[in-house]
Design a protein around this motif. Sequence first.
Motif, PDB file in Angstrom:
ATOM      1  N   LYS A  70       0.830  -1.207   0.000  1.00 34.81           N
ATOM      2  CA  LYS A  70       0.000   0.000   0.000  1.00 34.81           C
ATOM      3  C   LYS A  70       0.866   1.260   0.000  1.00 34.81           C
ATOM      4  O   LYS A  70       0.588   2.210  -0.745  1.00 34.81           O
ATOM      5  N   ASP A  71       1.920   1.262   0.803  1.00 37.86           N
ATOM      6  CA  ASP A  71       2.796   2.435   0.866  1.00 37.86           C
ATOM      7  C   ASP A  71       3.535   2.643  -0.451  1.00 37.86           C
ATOM      8  O   ASP A  71       3.749   3.785  -0.890  1.00 37.86           O
ATOM      9  N   GLY A  72       3.946   1.534  -1.104  1.00 39.30           N
ATOM     10  CA  GLY A  72       4.629   1.658  -2.390  1.00 39.30           C
ATOM     11  C   GLY A  72       3.741   2.264  -3.451  1.00 39.30           C
ATOM     12  O   GLY A  72       4.160   3.148  -4.204  1.00 39.30           O
ATOM     13  N   LEU A  73       2.489   1.799  -3.530  1.00 33.62           N
ATOM     14  CA  LEU A  73       1.550   2.356  -4.501  1.00 33.62           C
ATOM     15  C   LEU A  73       1.227   3.811  -4.179  1.00 33.62           C
ATOM     16  O   LEU A  73       1.106   4.643  -5.088  1.00 33.62           O
ATOM     17  N   ARG A  74       1.127   4.146  -2.887  1.00 29.36           N
ATOM     18  CA  ARG A  74       0.858   5.524  -2.493  1.00 29.36           C
ATOM     19  C   ARG A  74       1.995   6.450  -2.937  1.00 29.36           C
ATOM     20  O   ARG A  74       1.749   7.554  -3.427  1.00 29.36           O
ATOM     21  N   GLU A  75       3.236   5.987  -2.814  1.00 32.37           N
ATOM     22  CA  GLU A  75       4.376   6.829  -3.185  1.00 32.37           C
ATOM     23  C   GLU A  75       4.435   7.035  -4.695  1.00 32.37           C
ATOM     24  O   GLU A  75       4.750   8.134  -5.163  1.00 32.37           O
ATOM     25  N   ILE A  76       4.123   6.003  -5.475  1.00 27.97           N
ATOM     26  CA  ILE A  76       4.096   6.161  -6.931  1.00 27.97           C
ATOM     27  C   ILE A  76       2.990   7.135  -7.341  1.00 27.97           C
ATOM     28  O   ILE A  76       3.193   7.985  -8.223  1.00 27.97           O
ATOM     29  N   CYS A  77       1.850   7.043  -6.693  1.00 27.80           N
ATOM     30  CA  CYS A  77       0.759   7.994  -6.965  1.00 27.80           C
ATOM     31  C   CYS A  77       1.194   9.419  -6.651  1.00 27.80           C
ATOM     32  O   CYS A  77       0.873  10.360  -7.393  1.00 27.80           O
ATOM     33  N   SER A  78       1.935   9.594  -5.564  1.00 32.44           N
ATOM     34  CA  SER A  78       2.417  10.922  -5.194  1.00 32.44           C
ATOM     35  C   SER A  78       3.379  11.470  -6.248  1.00 32.44           C
ATOM     36  O   SER A  78       3.321  12.648  -6.607  1.00 32.44           O
ATOM     37  N   ILE A  79       4.252  10.619  -6.779  1.00 28.64           N
ATOM     38  CA  ILE A  79       5.194  11.050  -7.809  1.00 28.64           C
ATOM     39  C   ILE A  79       4.459  11.411  -9.096  1.00 28.64           C
ATOM     40  O   ILE A  79       4.806  12.369  -9.784  1.00 28.64           O
ATOM     41  N   PHE A  80       3.400  10.664  -9.428  1.00 31.19           N
ATOM     42  CA  PHE A  80       2.633  10.916 -10.643  1.00 31.19           C
ATOM     43  C   PHE A  80       1.623  12.049 -10.486  1.00 31.19           C
ATOM     44  O   PHE A  80       1.010  12.469 -11.467  1.00 31.19           O
ATOM     45  N   GLY A  81       1.419  12.532  -9.262  1.00 28.14           N
ATOM     46  CA  GLY A  81       0.423  13.573  -9.035  1.00 28.14           C
ATOM     47  C   GLY A  81      -0.990  13.038  -9.047  1.00 28.14           C
ATOM     48  O   GLY A  81      -1.941  13.743  -9.424  1.00 28.14           O
ATOM     49  N   ILE A  82      -1.170  11.776  -8.647  1.00 23.21           N
ATOM     50  CA  ILE A  82      -2.478  11.138  -8.603  1.00 23.21           C
ATOM     51  C   ILE A  82      -2.903  10.995  -7.147  1.00 23.21           C
ATOM     52  O   ILE A  82      -2.104  10.574  -6.304  1.00 23.21           O
ATOM     53  N   HIS A  83      -4.157  11.360  -6.859  1.00 19.43           N
ATOM     54  CA  HIS A  83      -4.654  11.183  -5.495  1.00 19.43           C
ATOM     55  C   HIS A  83      -4.757   9.692  -5.194  1.00 19.43           C
ATOM     56  O   HIS A  83      -5.390   8.938  -5.933  1.00 19.43           O
ATOM     57  N   PHE A  84      -4.134   9.257  -4.094  1.00 20.60           N
ATOM     58  CA  PHE A  84      -4.106   7.833  -3.766  1.00 20.60           C
ATOM     59  C   PHE A  84      -5.347   7.435  -2.975  1.00 20.60           C
ATOM     60  O   PHE A  84      -5.807   8.150  -2.086  1.00 20.60           O
ATOM     61  N   SER A  85      -5.893   6.289  -3.328  1.00 19.23           N
ATOM     62  CA  SER A  85      -6.927   5.652  -2.523  1.00 19.23           C
ATOM     63  C   SER A  85      -6.701   4.150  -2.614  1.00 19.23           C
ATOM     64  O   SER A  85      -6.437   3.623  -3.693  1.00 19.23           O
ATOM     65  N   ARG A  86      -6.772   3.488  -1.485  1.00 18.72           N
ATOM     66  CA  ARG A  86      -6.517   2.051  -1.483  1.00 18.72           C
ATOM     67  C   ARG A  86      -7.556   1.328  -2.334  1.00 18.72           C
ATOM     68  O   ARG A  86      -8.753   1.637  -2.247  1.00 18.72           O
ATOM     69  N   PRO A  87      -7.142   0.391  -3.186  1.00 21.36           N
ATOM     70  CA  PRO A  87      -8.109  -0.353  -4.001  1.00 21.36           C
ATOM     71  C   PRO A  87      -9.199  -0.988  -3.142  1.00 21.36           C
ATOM     72  O   PRO A  87      -8.905  -1.740  -2.219  1.00 21.36           O
ATOM     73  N   GLU A  88     -10.444  -0.654  -3.451  1.00 20.24           N
ATOM     74  CA  GLU A  88     -11.566  -1.150  -2.668  1.00 20.24           C
ATOM     75  C   GLU A  88     -12.185  -2.378  -3.328  1.00 20.24           C
ATOM     76  O   GLU A  88     -11.922  -2.683  -4.489  1.00 20.24           O
ATOM     77  N   CYS A  89     -13.036  -3.044  -2.573  1.00 16.96           N
ATOM     78  CA  CYS A  89     -13.715  -4.236  -3.074  1.00 16.96           C
ATOM     79  C   CYS A  89     -15.179  -3.894  -3.351  1.00 16.96           C
ATOM     80  O   CYS A  89     -15.821  -3.205  -2.551  1.00 16.96           O
ATOM     81  N   TYR A  90     -15.682  -4.335  -4.491  1.00 14.96           N
ATOM     82  CA  TYR A  90     -17.099  -4.117  -4.785  1.00 14.96           C
ATOM     83  C   TYR A  90     -17.949  -5.059  -3.937  1.00 14.96           C
ATOM     84  O   TYR A  90     -17.461  -6.054  -3.399  1.00 14.96           O
ATOM     85  N   ILE A  91     -19.222  -4.736  -3.812  1.00  9.27           N
ATOM     86  CA  ILE A  91     -20.150  -5.536  -3.000  1.00  9.27           C
ATOM     87  C   ILE A  91     -21.000  -6.371  -3.943  1.00  9.27           C
ATOM     88  O   ILE A  91     -21.789  -5.832  -4.725  1.00  9.27           O
ATOM     89  N   PRO A  92     -20.869  -7.702  -3.900  1.00  8.05           N
ATOM     90  CA  PRO A  92     -21.576  -8.544  -4.869  1.00  8.05           C
ATOM     91  C   PRO A  92     -23.088  -8.355  -4.887  1.00  8.05           C
ATOM     92  O   PRO A  92     -23.705  -8.389  -5.953  1.00  8.05           O
ATOM     93  N   HIS A  93     -23.727  -8.153  -3.719  1.00  6.91           N
ATOM     94  CA  HIS A  93     -25.179  -7.993  -3.709  1.00  6.91           C
ATOM     95  C   HIS A  93     -25.601  -6.545  -3.952  1.00  6.91           C
ATOM     96  O   HIS A  93     -26.789  -6.228  -3.918  1.00  6.91           O
ATOM     97  N   ARG A  94     -24.621  -5.650  -4.190  1.00  6.37           N
ATOM     98  CA  ARG A  94     -24.909  -4.287  -4.629  1.00  6.37           C
ATOM     99  C   ARG A  94     -24.025  -4.047  -5.842  1.00  6.37           C
ATOM    100  O   ARG A  94     -22.998  -3.391  -5.769  1.00  6.37           O
ATOM    101  N   TRP A  95     -24.427  -4.617  -6.973  1.00  4.86           N
ATOM    102  CA  TRP A  95     -23.533  -4.765  -8.105  1.00  4.86           C
ATOM    103  C   TRP A  95     -23.100  -3.432  -8.699  1.00  4.86           C
ATOM    104  O   TRP A  95     -22.033  -3.328  -9.322  1.00  4.86           O
ATOM    105  N   LEU A  96     -23.893  -2.389  -8.542  1.00  4.60           N
ATOM    106  CA  LEU A  96     -23.496  -1.093  -9.081  1.00  4.60           C
ATOM    107  C   LEU A  96     -22.253  -0.526  -8.404  1.00  4.60           C
ATOM    108  O   LEU A  96     -21.667   0.437  -8.894  1.00  4.60           O
ATOM    109  N   SER A  97     -21.854  -1.133  -7.269  1.00  2.00           N
ATOM    110  CA  SER A  97     -20.599  -0.710  -6.645  1.00  2.00           C
ATOM    111  C   SER A  97     -19.410  -1.024  -7.534  1.00  2.00           C
ATOM    112  O   SER A  97     -18.319  -0.445  -7.354  1.00  2.00           O
TER     113      SER A  97
END
Length: 463
Positions: A70-97
């Motif tokens: 997580k920290d490695g991906l956050r640092e690459i996002c910081s170098i690229f100027g991308i706001h970091f957010s940890r990859p989330e999981c969709y909810i199977p019974h709320r498929w639009l997630s």
Amino acid sequence: MDSCAVMRGSKNGLEKKIRDRRAPHLLDIDGDSCHHLHNASKKLCCPFERWVESLLSDLHTDHKWSADMKDGLREICSIFGIHFSRPECYIPHRWLSVLDVSLETLRMWDALVMFYYAFLSNEDKCTYKDIVSAILQKREVQGTGRARIKELGNRSKNFTNEGKMRKVRICKKVLFEDKKTLLELHFYSAVLPMLKHYVLLFQSKDPKFLSCFIKPEKLINSKGRNLSGPKMKLLDLTSTEAHLAAPFVGSEASSLLDQLGREHPVVKAFKTKVIQAYTSCAGDLQTKLPLDSPTLRTLSCLDPDARGSHHIVPQLQKLPNMFPDVKLNELERAGFQHEIHRYASDMTLPQMTEEARVDLWWNVVRKTQRYPALCKLALSALCPFHGPQVESAFSVMSNILQAKDANLSVETYESYQVVKYNLKAMQVSAIQHYSRKTKESPVNVQLCRNVKRSPKVQSSAQR
């Protein structure tokens, strides 16, 4: 309410019991349209065989349990100027997630490609070096940033066999077969928003979703108007003659298709799955949504834009029987029929803007005092709501039902819920709503003493 057998069963469902024992005039609009749309969204995604969904799950698992990842991906996002957010999981019974997680994945795509490039073999790194260089150039990363990214890629860490296999799957979809992944991600991000905002379009006669893959002439009747809800329900969606040669896939996906060319195997497979996805999803909506509901057909006549048509008169005449609890006095009951005919051709009423709500417009009409009986029935008819608001009201209780509060009475729970619901409706916190200026409203000392002593008094009274 939900459409499960417990709630809407024809023999022992809650709706059946309420109708038989308490409210024989209960209106049958439909089950929870929110659930219908989540299920239809799942149908839309099924032809793509969970290619994107399994990637989203792997990304979430890969970064949930490892702080270093997580920290490695956050640092690459910081170098690229991308706001970091940890990859989330969709909810199977709320498929639009899946839509929200897909949009976040697309936003961080360059960082993900750079991050997982480090897990390739030396031979594969040489093959995909040009892609990485193009990303660094696009993001304007200079010497210091490039050195830091290289340093992050050289970190060594022992992974479990499952972790190694997961990274192989991710690298395959992010680097080896990135065109297929991006096509499906862009398709999801372009089409799923229509389902997310597909709120109560049942009687609107505006077939936006069908127009994405059905020829326009198939959606227009002999009078040059869009098909009504009942006619849409009978439309043959599987006929290849009705399908567009180039269905809507979104601008980004269209650009990728043009780059790859018509003969590319990924393009051919993708186009086939797009038609399958549209047909499956639209067929589910066609079956589940109340397109021919007589109740909604009557209520749709309350739309101000329906004025000027003689078709609304017989529909509006049904309102008194649909809402027998709305009490009309003798004068209102006698003048109701005349009100309907005058309203149907009255174009002098205030105009309603596109952003305005129908119930607020009818409240303005009520203030004119020109249609007292019709306004009373119309405002009552517009009170019911649809969607997950009932479930959200139960969710409010999760802030109250705790282990330490198990002895509270039902009346106390009800009071808590009413207060919290009103505060949320006013969009204020308890501190904001009950704030006071000390000088103007001094503390009532006796009231404070009574509040402190109330538990002891109550316990002694119970003994």
